[in-house]
Each structure stands twice: as C-alpha cells, then as structure tokens.
Scaffold this motif. Structure first.
Motif, PDB file in Angstrom:
ATOM      1  N   ASN A  68       0.825  -1.207   0.000  1.00 41.84           N
ATOM      2  CA  ASN A  68       0.000   0.000   0.000  1.00 41.84           C
ATOM      3  C   ASN A  68       0.858   1.255   0.000  1.00 41.84           C
ATOM      4  O   ASN A  68       0.624   2.194  -0.774  1.00 41.84           O
ATOM      5  CB  ASN A  68      -0.932  -0.031   1.206  1.00 41.84           C
ATOM      6  N   ILE A  69       1.867   1.274   0.851  1.00 44.40           N
ATOM      7  CA  ILE A  69       2.750   2.442   0.935  1.00 44.40           C
ATOM      8  C   ILE A  69       3.530   2.623  -0.361  1.00 44.40           C
ATOM      9  O   ILE A  69       3.678   3.756  -0.862  1.00 44.40           O
ATOM     10  CB  ILE A  69       3.701   2.289   2.139  1.00 44.40           C
ATOM     11  N   ALA A  70       4.024   1.539  -0.935  1.00 41.81           N
ATOM     12  CA  ALA A  70       4.766   1.637  -2.192  1.00 41.81           C
ATOM     13  C   ALA A  70       3.882   2.180  -3.313  1.00 41.81           C
ATOM     14  O   ALA A  70       4.327   2.997  -4.129  1.00 41.81           O
ATOM     15  CB  ALA A  70       5.320   0.270  -2.573  1.00 41.81           C
ATOM     16  N   ALA A  71       2.619   1.751  -3.339  1.00 43.68           N
ATOM     17  CA  ALA A  71       1.712   2.231  -4.379  1.00 43.68           C
ATOM     18  C   ALA A  71       1.471   3.727  -4.244  1.00 43.68           C
ATOM     19  O   ALA A  71       1.518   4.471  -5.239  1.00 43.68           O
ATOM     20  CB  ALA A  71       0.386   1.468  -4.302  1.00 43.68           C
ATOM     21  N   PHE A  72       1.229   4.219  -3.035  1.00 43.33           N
ATOM     22  CA  PHE A  72       0.969   5.647  -2.864  1.00 43.33           C
ATOM     23  C   PHE A  72       2.228   6.488  -3.064  1.00 43.33           C
ATOM     24  O   PHE A  72       2.149   7.623  -3.542  1.00 43.33           O
ATOM     25  CB  PHE A  72       0.348   5.913  -1.492  1.00 43.33           C
ATOM     26  N   HIS A  73       3.381   5.955  -2.707  1.00 48.47           N
ATOM     27  CA  HIS A  73       4.623   6.680  -2.982  1.00 48.47           C
ATOM     28  C   HIS A  73       4.772   6.905  -4.479  1.00 48.47           C
ATOM     29  O   HIS A  73       5.091   8.009  -4.935  1.00 48.47           O
ATOM     30  CB  HIS A  73       5.810   5.901  -2.435  1.00 48.47           C
ATOM     31  N   SER A  74       4.508   5.892  -5.272  1.00 52.36           N
ATOM     32  CA  SER A  74       4.592   6.009  -6.728  1.00 52.36           C
ATOM     33  C   SER A  74       3.561   7.007  -7.252  1.00 52.36           C
ATOM     34  O   SER A  74       3.868   7.820  -8.139  1.00 52.36           O
ATOM     35  CB  SER A  74       4.385   4.638  -7.368  1.00 52.36           C
ATOM     36  N   ILE A  75       2.355   6.969  -6.700  1.00 56.44           N
ATOM     37  CA  ILE A  75       1.301   7.891  -7.159  1.00 56.44           C
ATOM     38  C   ILE A  75       1.637   9.326  -6.788  1.00 56.44           C
ATOM     39  O   ILE A  75       1.427  10.250  -7.581  1.00 56.44           O
ATOM     40  CB  ILE A  75      -0.047   7.458  -6.565  1.00 56.44           C
ATOM     41  N   TYR A  76       2.168   9.547  -5.593  1.00 57.36           N
ATOM     42  CA  TYR A  76       2.593  10.896  -5.203  1.00 57.36           C
ATOM     43  C   TYR A  76       3.599  11.447  -6.217  1.00 57.36           C
ATOM     44  O   TYR A  76       3.484  12.599  -6.681  1.00 57.36           O
ATOM     45  CB  TYR A  76       3.233  10.868  -3.819  1.00 57.36           C
ATOM     46  N   LEU A  77       4.596  10.646  -6.547  1.00 54.06           N
ATOM     47  CA  LEU A  77       5.626  11.112  -7.464  1.00 54.06           C
ATOM     48  C   LEU A  77       5.047  11.347  -8.861  1.00 54.06           C
ATOM     49  O   LEU A  77       5.431  12.298  -9.548  1.00 54.06           O
ATOM     50  CB  LEU A  77       6.764  10.099  -7.535  1.00 54.06           C
ATOM     51  N   GLU A  78       4.135  10.492  -9.272  1.00 54.71           N
ATOM     52  CA  GLU A  78       3.511  10.660 -10.582  1.00 54.71           C
ATOM     53  C   GLU A  78       2.768  11.986 -10.674  1.00 54.71           C
ATOM     54  O   GLU A  78       2.876  12.712 -11.668  1.00 54.71           O
ATOM     55  CB  GLU A  78       2.549   9.502 -10.848  1.00 54.71           C
ATOM     56  N   ILE A  79       2.012  12.331  -9.639  1.00 52.09           N
ATOM     57  CA  ILE A  79       1.233  13.575  -9.663  1.00 52.09           C
ATOM     58  C   ILE A  79       2.146  14.788  -9.592  1.00 52.09           C
ATOM     59  O   ILE A  79       2.031  15.727 -10.385  1.00 52.09           O
ATOM     60  CB  ILE A  79       0.224  13.586  -8.498  1.00 52.09           C
ATOM     61  N   VAL A  80       3.094  14.775  -8.632  1.00 49.38           N
ATOM     62  CA  VAL A  80       3.956  15.942  -8.445  1.00 49.38           C
ATOM     63  C   VAL A  80       4.843  16.173  -9.652  1.00 49.38           C
ATOM     64  O   VAL A  80       5.135  17.318 -10.028  1.00 49.38           O
ATOM     65  CB  VAL A  80       4.799  15.767  -7.158  1.00 49.38           C
ATOM     66  N   SER A  81       5.282  15.114 -10.325  1.00 46.65           N
ATOM     67  CA  SER A  81       6.168  15.274 -11.471  1.00 46.65           C
ATOM     68  C   SER A  81       5.485  15.972 -12.635  1.00 46.65           C
ATOM     69  O   SER A  81       6.152  16.490 -13.535  1.00 46.65           O
ATOM     70  CB  SER A  81       6.688  13.912 -11.928  1.00 46.65           C
ATOM     71  N   ARG A  82       4.140  15.987 -12.648  1.00 44.34           N
ATOM     72  CA  ARG A  82       3.408  16.610 -13.746  1.00 44.34           C
ATOM     73  C   ARG A  82       2.919  18.018 -13.426  1.00 44.34           C
ATOM     74  O   ARG A  82       2.258  18.636 -14.252  1.00 44.34           O
ATOM     75  CB  ARG A  82       2.194  15.740 -14.101  1.00 44.34           C
ATOM     76  N   CYS A  83       3.226  18.520 -12.237  1.00 45.41           N
ATOM     77  CA  CYS A  83       2.691  19.813 -11.815  1.00 45.41           C
ATOM     78  C   CYS A  83       3.815  20.832 -11.709  1.00 45.41           C
ATOM     79  O   CYS A  83       4.917  20.503 -11.256  1.00 45.41           O
ATOM     80  CB  CYS A  83       1.980  19.688 -10.470  1.00 45.41           C
ATOM     81  N   PRO A  84       3.568  22.055 -12.079  1.00 45.23           N
ATOM     82  CA  PRO A  84       4.597  23.091 -11.991  1.00 45.23           C
ATOM     83  C   PRO A  84       4.890  23.463 -10.549  1.00 45.23           C
ATOM     84  O   PRO A  84       4.050  23.331  -9.664  1.00 45.23           O
ATOM     85  CB  PRO A  84       3.971  24.269 -12.746  1.00 45.23           C
ATOM     86  N   VAL A  85       6.124  23.928 -10.328  1.00 49.49           N
ATOM     87  CA  VAL A  85       6.518  24.389  -8.996  1.00 49.49           C
ATOM     88  C   VAL A  85       5.983  25.805  -8.803  1.00 49.49           C
ATOM     89  O   VAL A  85       6.276  26.704  -9.581  1.00 49.49           O
ATOM     90  CB  VAL A  85       8.055  24.373  -8.845  1.00 49.49           C
ATOM     91  N   ARG A  86       5.188  25.985  -7.745  1.00 52.25           N
ATOM     92  CA  ARG A  86       4.614  27.316  -7.492  1.00 52.25           C
ATOM     93  C   ARG A  86       5.340  28.048  -6.375  1.00 52.25           C
ATOM     94  O   ARG A  86       5.224  29.247  -6.246  1.00 52.25           O
ATOM     95  CB  ARG A  86       3.134  27.169  -7.112  1.00 52.25           C
ATOM     96  N   ARG A  87       6.073  27.276  -5.533  1.00 50.53           N
ATOM     97  CA  ARG A  87       6.679  27.893  -4.349  1.00 50.53           C
ATOM     98  C   ARG A  87       8.104  28.367  -4.646  1.00 50.53           C
ATOM     99  O   ARG A  87       8.819  27.760  -5.414  1.00 50.53           O
ATOM    100  CB  ARG A  87       6.712  26.891  -3.190  1.00 50.53           C
ATOM    101  N   VAL A  88       8.499  29.441  -3.976  1.00 48.00           N
ATOM    102  CA  VAL A  88       9.877  29.925  -4.036  1.00 48.00           C
ATOM    103  C   VAL A  88      10.593  29.396  -2.804  1.00 48.00           C
ATOM    104  O   VAL A  88      10.199  29.676  -1.672  1.00 48.00           O
ATOM    105  CB  VAL A  88       9.928  31.463  -4.063  1.00 48.00           C
ATOM    106  N   VAL A  89      11.644  28.597  -3.007  1.00 48.43           N
ATOM    107  CA  VAL A  89      12.398  28.017  -1.904  1.00 48.43           C
ATOM    108  C   VAL A  89      13.489  28.991  -1.491  1.00 48.43           C
ATOM    109  O   VAL A  89      14.247  29.496  -2.328  1.00 48.43           O
ATOM    110  CB  VAL A  89      12.996  26.657  -2.316  1.00 48.43           C
ATOM    111  N   LEU A  90      13.575  29.254  -0.170  1.00 46.73           N
ATOM    112  CA  LEU A  90      14.548  30.213   0.351  1.00 46.73           C
ATOM    113  C   LEU A  90      15.624  29.500   1.150  1.00 46.73           C
ATOM    114  O   LEU A  90      15.371  28.445   1.742  1.00 46.73           O
ATOM    115  CB  LEU A  90      13.844  31.248   1.238  1.00 46.73           C
ATOM    116  N   ASP A  91      16.824  30.105   1.174  1.00 44.89           N
ATOM    117  CA  ASP A  91      17.891  29.541   1.999  1.00 44.89           C
ATOM    118  C   ASP A  91      17.779  30.103   3.412  1.00 44.89           C
ATOM    119  O   ASP A  91      16.822  30.814   3.746  1.00 44.89           O
ATOM    120  CB  ASP A  91      19.257  29.825   1.383  1.00 44.89           C
ATOM    121  N   GLU A  92      18.772  29.794   4.266  1.00 45.43           N
ATOM    122  CA  GLU A  92      18.715  30.223   5.669  1.00 45.43           C
ATOM    123  C   GLU A  92      18.742  31.739   5.807  1.00 45.43           C
ATOM    124  O   GLU A  92      18.203  32.283   6.774  1.00 45.43           O
ATOM    125  CB  GLU A  92      19.876  29.599   6.441  1.00 45.43           C
TER     126      GLU A  92
END
Length: 554
Positions: free
Chosen positions: A478-502
C-alpha cells in the motif's frame, strides 16, 4: 478520523518518511475530538482541525452586494439539485454538473471575500431560495412536494456539508503551500482539497475505501427522512461526488466495487488506480504459520454486530449445518455498533436460544449451546488472531459490504472462508474461498458443510488465501503504491513555491525543472538505441514514468 480509515492514514504517513505532511482534519463528533491525539512522526509539520458537527454563527453581516451574490450562487446550486435531466430543456447531466460546480466555487469565493458563510447558509434567505428552486418550472416532482419542515431539514444539512467553504485553510500559509492534497475520503471531506485545487491549482488525490455516496444512500433510507428530503440530499451528494471525481488528478478506490461507483458518477477511468488497503500481516503471522491450531468442527464469524452483517441468516444456516454435522459449533466474535447494534445483538441471542435449546444427556444435566457470543479481549478470544485461530472455517454473511477487512484478516491467518457475494468479496478472495448468494441460508450451510467434511480442501484453500493476502493486502504494498502515485502527480505539476535559503535568499534550483519532465532519464530501465539516441528521442510514443519528487513534497 477513526477506525480502519484512521489506522490506514497513520500507517501511510509513518511509512512515507521521505515526504513532509501537513494534516487537515474535519471532526464529525465531540466523541471523536474527546478521544484525544495520537503521537505523530517527525515528518508531520502541523495539524489543523475543524468540526463539522458544530459551528457558531460567524456574526458576519453581509452588505447588499454580498447578499445578492449569495442569493445568486446559492440559487444556482439548489437549482441544480432540484432540476431533473431533460435534454429538451438543455438540462443534461453535464450541464447540471457544470451549474453545480460553478455555483459551489462562487460560494467559496464569496466566503473567502467576506470571511465566511455560516450565517448566510442558515438564514431565512437560504430557506426561501431553496423553496423557489423546488417550486420552479421543471423541478423534480419529489422536490415540488417539499414542505416547510423538509426545507428546513435540507437547509440545515447543506449548511453542515458546506462548512469547509468558510475555513481559512486555502492561503499560502495553508493548503496553498502544498505540492499535493490527498483527501482520504470523498464527499464533504474532500471539499478542502477541491477548493485548494480551485483557488491555487494544488493537484487533488482522492482515496475511497468505502464510497461516501453509497454510504449516504444506505444511511438515508425511507424510515430516516421524507421523500423530498431524501431526493434533495441524494442529488446534493451525487453532484458533489461528480465534481470531486471530475477534478481529481487521480482517484484511488480500494477495490473494483468502489471503482465501479466512481465510474458510474462520471470519473475518467484513465485517472483511476485501484489500491487495496494495507494491513499489518505480522499480527497474524503466528496463526497463519500454525494451521493445526484450528478446531476442525468450529465455524468463526468476526465483525461488527449490526443488521448489515445478517447474523440472522447465519444462525438459520448453522441450524442446517448441525443437522449434517452434530458436533459443529459457531463462535460469533464481535461487539455491537451503531444505534441498532445492541438491539440486534439481543435479537440474535434470543434467536440462537430458540434454534438451539440446551442440549444435555439427561433432565438434570446442564446443556451446552453450540452458538457462543464473545468479544475480543474475553477469556476465549483475547486477541483478534486468537479469534480466527479458533475455527477451521471463517464465515462472512453480510448483505452489505465494502472492502471486507475481516475476510482479508482470515486470509492472513490461512483460514478457508465462506462468504456472501457482496461488495468486494469476490475481488478479495480471488478463488481462495467459497462464495454464495446473500440472504440464502441454505447455500451458506451447504458451503460450510462442504468444507467441514473436507479437511484437505480447507488446508489447500487456506494456504492459497494466505499467499494471496501477503501479495496484495500488506502495508508495504500500500505504501509503495501511494509513494509512486505521489511522485507521478507531483512530477506533472509546476513548482509554485519559491524556496529560500537560511538567509532568506531565493534558491532558484532547489526544485530542478527536470524533476517535472515525465520521462525516466537514467537507471536500468532507460532505453538507449544502438547509436546512443535516447529512447524518448526516437520518435515513437513516449510512455510517462514517475520520477523523484522535489524535496519537501507533500
């Protein structure tokens, strides 16, 4: 969230330690909130809760323009509930779905602009708007028959169901900052994810192990409400389910039974992935590896004692079993649940006493009833595995079932099973047990007798059942299946957030663009042609495969 669904969510979050989670919970009752909190793993950043069972008036006084907007959007929403599908008038199912969705998002935007809609949804304006929709030309006949008490009941139900519209969860400090929203149920519980998708385009994943629309239909029977109330609320939940299924990036039903419901409500089958619920197989390992512990003359039933489990048919079936196998015994292990549970248990006890009066050798001897009613934790069934270990055959007699958890547990224990053909039973056992029609005591008895008479067949079926359960129904798969699905969805979506350093400076390459290209670039499965041309550049069809998600995906 409680019960099996809550246990599944806990295992999922703990199993995906590489992801960061924010938990948003809608509580259904005070008892659920009073049950307290459970320790959370480090990957859970924060938890926000909101009650669906109570809400104080927000005290917001809307101006004339806001009231006009509310009347317009709410009128469209209830109008879509009251109208029937009529091709001649243009009110097709697709058109009504669009009307409902546009009205729902209009109300959500109004709630965001004005700070909430609790008071408006409870107001006389809401009741009068619903009444006009029920009396409008082309409204359903059942809706036209609604009386004032019916209108008040429906208005109160819609107010409770639409409370997520007034939450402050959809900004950049809430769901707007997420990479993915995973709704662990359909219906009103999926509304926050649906609104996050609408407001900030966060992709939505919806998991349903029990279809909420089906549960609503079963709960709101003829004895529970007037026909007009049932028709209007069924229309609301049906339209909401359709909207959720249309907008979700991926749907993950727990079985084919739930999948058919989703497809019937308009879900695109290309976006459906069946993921069976994960269960902790180690709890049943000792019993599953020791088939000799079973009493060869004992049948075991395990579950919640309620009318849907149809213990009455089981008791009548066992009466026929006793005629063929006088030594047979039946152990019913479970506790009553729901408002009807205790009464139903008393009825079953009385029926067992009637069907099986005390059997004794003489008039002065104490008889021994072959049917016992027990609960987990008692001296004869201290644990759940012990309950399954007690019998040679595990029986399921339900007339209504989603994913049969007890059946999968019996399979982990290596037990042969006899089940009624309801819900996902056939899908779960896959030929490793006997299946009979529901509400058919004679067929149930014949199947039980067949297995009691044939120990070799019982052993063979039990071994096959355990192997199937270990392959399909473990936590790990179950966990392996959802891990794969999470990556599948996120890989197709644009990054909206700006990541900041310290220091607060932006890190432009913290989430690299190539992480969102739906092609596997490296690794043993990468396909390279003879001249060094990558497979993705060969001009043939490209098959998308998931890649690693950016750090911090949730």
């Amino acid at each position: 969230m409680s019960g099996d669904a809550g246990l599944w969510c806990d295992r999922l979050v703990r199993g995906l330690a590489q992801h960061e989670f924010d938990l948003y919970a809608l509580s259904r009752s005070r008892q659920q909130e009073d049950a307290g909190w459970v320790p959370l793993p480090e990957q859970v950043s924060r938890v926000r809760t909101a009650p669906l069972w109570t809400a104080e008036d927000d005290g917001i006084a809307h101006g004339r323009r806001a009231r006009r907007r509310f009347t317009e959007y709410y009128g469209e929403l209830v109008g879509a509930l009251c109208a029937g599908s009529d091709t001649a008038s243009g009110d097709t199912s697709a058109h009504l779905a669009d009307r409902f969705g546009n009205a729902l998002y209009g109300l959500a935007e109004l709630a965001r602009d004005e700070g909430g809609l609790v008071g408006a949804l409870r107001s006389d304006t809401a009741v009068r708007t619903l009444e006009r929709a029920c009396r409008a030309p082309g409204a359903l006949r059942t809706a036209r028959e609604a009386r004032v008490p019916d209108l008040l009941t429906v208005t109160a139900h819609l107010e409770r169901a639409l409370r997520p519209l007034s939450l402050d969860w959809y900004g950049d400090d809430g769901l707007g900052a997420a990479d993915l929203c995973h709704a662990t149920a359909g219906g009103p519980a999926a509304l926050p994810g649906l609104l996050a998708r609408h407001f900030v385009d966060v992709p939505l994943l919806v998991t349903e192990y029990g279809v909420q629309l089906r549960s609503h239909y079963l709960a709101l029977g003829p004895d529970a409400a007037a026909p007009a109330v049932r028709a209007l609320l069924a229309a609301f939940h049906g339209r909401l389910a359709t909207e959720v299924y249309r907008r979700a990036a991926i749907l993950t039903p727990g079985n084919a039974h739930a999948r058919r419901w989703q497809e019937r409500c308009g879900a695109d089958r290309t976006r459906i992935r069946t993921v069976h619920p994960g269960m902790e197989a180690s709890h049943f390992a000792e019993v599953g590896e020791s088939p000799g512990r079973a009493d060869p003359d004992t049948l075991v039933w395990v579950g919640r004692v309620e009318p849907a489990k149809d213990l009455v048919s089981l008791l009548h079936a066992f009466a026929e079993v006793r005629r063929e196998e006088p030594k047979a015994r039946l152990r019913i292990v479970g506790a009553p649940t729901g408002p009807e549970g205790p009464t139903y248990l008393r009825h079953c006890r009385a029926l067992a006493a009637q069907l099986f009066p005390d059997e004794a050798e003489g008039v002065h001897a104490v008889g021994d009833n072959p049917v016992s009613f027990e609960e987990i934790g008692g001296p004869d069934a201290p644990t759940l595995p012990d309950a399954y270990a007690a019998g040679a055959v595990v029986v399921l007699s339900s007339v209504v079932e989603g994913f049969p958890i007890t059946l999968a547990e019996a399979m982990f224990c290596g037990r042969a099973t006899v089940s009624t053909d309801v819900g996902a039973v056939v899908e779960v056992i896959g030929g490793t047990g006997l299946v009979v029609p529901p509400r058919n005591p004679r067929a149930l008895a014949e199947a039980c007798v067949a297995l009691l008479h044939d120990p070799e067949r019982r052993e063979r079926l039990g071994a096959a059942a355990r192997a199937r359960a270990l392959e399909l129904f473990t936590v790990e798969q179950n966990i392996a299946a959802f891990h794969s699905i999470y990556l599948e969805i996120v890989s197709r979506c644009p990054v909206r957030r700006v990541v900041l350093d310290e220091a607060g400076a932006p890190l432009p390459f913290a989430a690299p663009a190539e992480a969102h290209v739906p092609v596997r670039w490296t690794g043993p499965t990468a396909r390279v042609l003879a001249r060094g041309v990558p497979g993705w550049a060969a001009g043939g069809p490209v098959r998308a495969t998931p890649l690693a998600a950016p750090e911090g995906a949730r």
